[in-house]
Design a protein around this motif. Sequence first.
Motif, PDB file in Angstrom:
ATOM      1  N   ASN A   1       0.823  -1.204   0.000  1.00 14.83           N
ATOM      2  CA  ASN A   1       0.000   0.000   0.000  1.00 14.83           C
ATOM      3  C   ASN A   1       0.863   1.262   0.000  1.00 14.83           C
ATOM      4  OD1 ASN A   1      -2.120  -1.745   0.148  1.00 14.83           O
ATOM      5  ND2 ASN A   1      -2.703  -1.245   2.237  1.00 14.83           N
TER       6      ASN A   1
ATOM      7  N   ARG B   1      -1.895   6.494  -6.505  1.00 15.32           N
ATOM      8  CA  ARG B   1      -2.752   5.525  -7.196  1.00 15.32           C
ATOM      9  C   ARG B   1      -1.969   4.765  -8.260  1.00 15.32           C
ATOM     10  NH1 ARG B   1      -6.146   2.445  -6.027  1.00 15.32           N
ATOM     11  NH2 ARG B   1      -7.358   4.073  -4.985  1.00 15.32           N
TER      12      ARG B   1
ATOM     13  N   ALA C   1       0.391   2.271  -6.367  1.00 16.13           N
ATOM     14  CA  ALA C   1      -0.347   1.178  -5.724  1.00 16.13           C
ATOM     15  C   ALA C   1      -0.869   0.188  -6.756  1.00 16.13           C
ATOM     16  CB  ALA C   1      -1.498   1.752  -4.894  1.00 16.13           C
ATOM     17  N   THR C   2      -1.317   0.708  -7.892  1.00 12.43           N
ATOM     18  CA  THR C   2      -1.797  -0.179  -8.960  1.00 12.43           C
ATOM     19  C   THR C   2      -0.663  -1.059  -9.478  1.00 12.43           C
ATOM     20  OG1 THR C   2      -3.504   1.410  -9.616  1.00 12.43           O
ATOM     21  CG2 THR C   2      -2.861  -0.244 -11.243  1.00 12.43           C
TER      22      THR C   2
ATOM     23  N   GLN D   1      -3.110  -0.801  -2.290  1.00 14.53           N
ATOM     24  CA  GLN D   1      -4.161   0.198  -2.175  1.00 14.53           C
ATOM     25  C   GLN D   1      -3.574   1.540  -1.734  1.00 14.53           C
ATOM     26  OE1 GLN D   1      -7.187  -1.423   0.473  1.00 14.53           O
ATOM     27  NE2 GLN D   1      -8.196  -2.411  -1.264  1.00 14.53           N
ATOM     28  N   VAL D   2      -4.408   2.574  -1.865  1.00 15.98           N
ATOM     29  CA  VAL D   2      -4.022   3.916  -1.443  1.00 15.98           C
ATOM     30  C   VAL D   2      -4.721   4.247  -0.129  1.00 15.98           C
ATOM     31  CG1 VAL D   2      -4.053   6.370  -2.004  1.00 15.98           C
ATOM     32  CG2 VAL D   2      -3.665   4.675  -3.808  1.00 15.98           C
ATOM     33  N   GLU D   3      -3.939   4.682   0.848  1.00 26.58           N
ATOM     34  CA  GLU D   3      -4.494   5.087   2.131  1.00 26.58           C
ATOM     35  C   GLU D   3      -4.111   6.542   2.407  1.00 26.58           C
ATOM     36  OE1 GLU D   3      -4.718   1.054   4.736  1.00 26.58           O
ATOM     37  OE2 GLU D   3      -2.788   2.097   4.766  1.00 26.58           O
TER      38      GLU D   3
ATOM     39  N   ALA E   1      -8.733   7.669  -2.766  1.00 24.44           N
ATOM     40  CA  ALA E   1      -8.140   6.744  -1.796  1.00 24.44           C
ATOM     41  C   ALA E   1      -9.068   5.554  -1.561  1.00 24.44           C
ATOM     42  CB  ALA E   1      -7.875   7.461  -0.476  1.00 24.44           C
ATOM     43  N   ASP E   2      -8.469   4.429  -1.221  1.00 30.55           N
ATOM     44  CA  ASP E   2      -9.258   3.250  -0.858  1.00 30.55           C
ATOM     45  C   ASP E   2      -9.689   3.306   0.600  1.00 30.55           C
ATOM     46  OD1 ASP E   2      -9.012   1.565  -3.368  1.00 30.55           O
ATOM     47  OD2 ASP E   2      -6.908   1.910  -2.904  1.00 30.55           O
ATOM     48  N   THR E   3      -8.864   3.939   1.441  1.00 26.13           N
ATOM     49  CA  THR E   3      -9.151   4.012   2.871  1.00 26.13           C
ATOM     50  C   THR E   3      -8.620   5.323   3.430  1.00 26.13           C
ATOM     51  OG1 THR E   3      -8.866   1.605   3.052  1.00 26.13           O
ATOM     52  CG2 THR E   3      -8.894   2.847   5.116  1.00 26.13           C
TER      53      THR E   3
ATOM     54  N   THR F   1     -15.421   7.121   0.640  1.00 23.78           N
ATOM     55  CA  THR F   1     -14.196   6.427   1.022  1.00 23.78           C
ATOM     56  C   THR F   1     -14.361   5.853   2.430  1.00 23.78           C
ATOM     57  OG1 THR F   1     -12.933   8.057  -0.249  1.00 23.78           O
ATOM     58  CG2 THR F   1     -11.701   6.623   1.244  1.00 23.78           C
TER      59      THR F   1
END
Length: 319
Positions: free
Chosen positions: A3, A27, A30-31, A36-38, A54-56, A168
């Motif tokens: 992440n 992003r 992370a991809t 993931q992006v936090e 963001a994912d979180t 999010t």
Amino acid sequence: MANVMVLAGRTGKELTDSTFEMLGVARQLATAWGGQVEVALFGTADPAIDLGAADTVVSIDHPALSDYVPEAYEVALRHVLEQRTPRLLLLPNDTVGLDLGSSLSVTWAAPQAAYVVGLEADGDLAIATCEILGGKIRAEVELPGDRGICTVVAGAFPAAAGRVEGDTPVVTLDPPAALDSPRTSLQQLIEPEGGDVDITAATMLVSVGRGIGSSDDLETVQEIADALDVPLSASRPVIDAGWLPKSRQVGKSGLKVKPKAYLMFGISGAPEHLEGMRDAELIIACNTDASAPIFDVAHYGTTCDLFDLAPALVEKLEG
């Protein structure tokens, strides 16, 4: 984990442009790593606002985090890093990031790359391009291993990539006990005096560099700005010479502007200045030196003498 974590920056309750710039490149990384992006976000009542890229969102709420204090933010961010264990932490290359990056590099045992203007994944590695000597030299730095820190220069990446609508998920962590008894606290926040004009809000700017010759020649460029009814801005040498106030400075150590049109006179095109205005929609340059680097970025340019051009231009503008 693979992440990528971004520390969100705020001006009051508003998120900074650099937050979204970092989100966009986070992003991409992370991809590439399958992660993931936090976002770590402290001291706001609505931790999910505008953070759809963001994912979180990881939030800690505590009175010690209501304003930026290095000790409190370091304690909180180290707690987040220990709980979430990201592969890479992105910080803004400003007072906050330069404070926290060096200390967290030691306490979190992670290599740090500062003044980052480029960032990409190469397998498991993060490759950071860093500016040295005010942009005169660029160096590529590898961040191997399972963790690293980058402080990212504002304007290095497009903010649009990080501005994504959508809800999010928010993870709220209990604040670490050390926040209850900090050794330092904010006593007073002294805001800088506002300038006579906000050049960042202007849709068009006329800008001047030291190539015009002397402060006496500012009047010539001011006549053009007045005829267009737009503010007069400047590169750093003009500000350092005291010809215009600091609030008019465009560049890395000044203000970042994105007008629809940017008309400049006597500006050579140093990296420090380009960083503040390269996102202008239309760039027009006047410089008698045909080899000036500004012509590499200008959409239109001329090498005619300012003092021949100005009278004709003002006459045309005033009809």
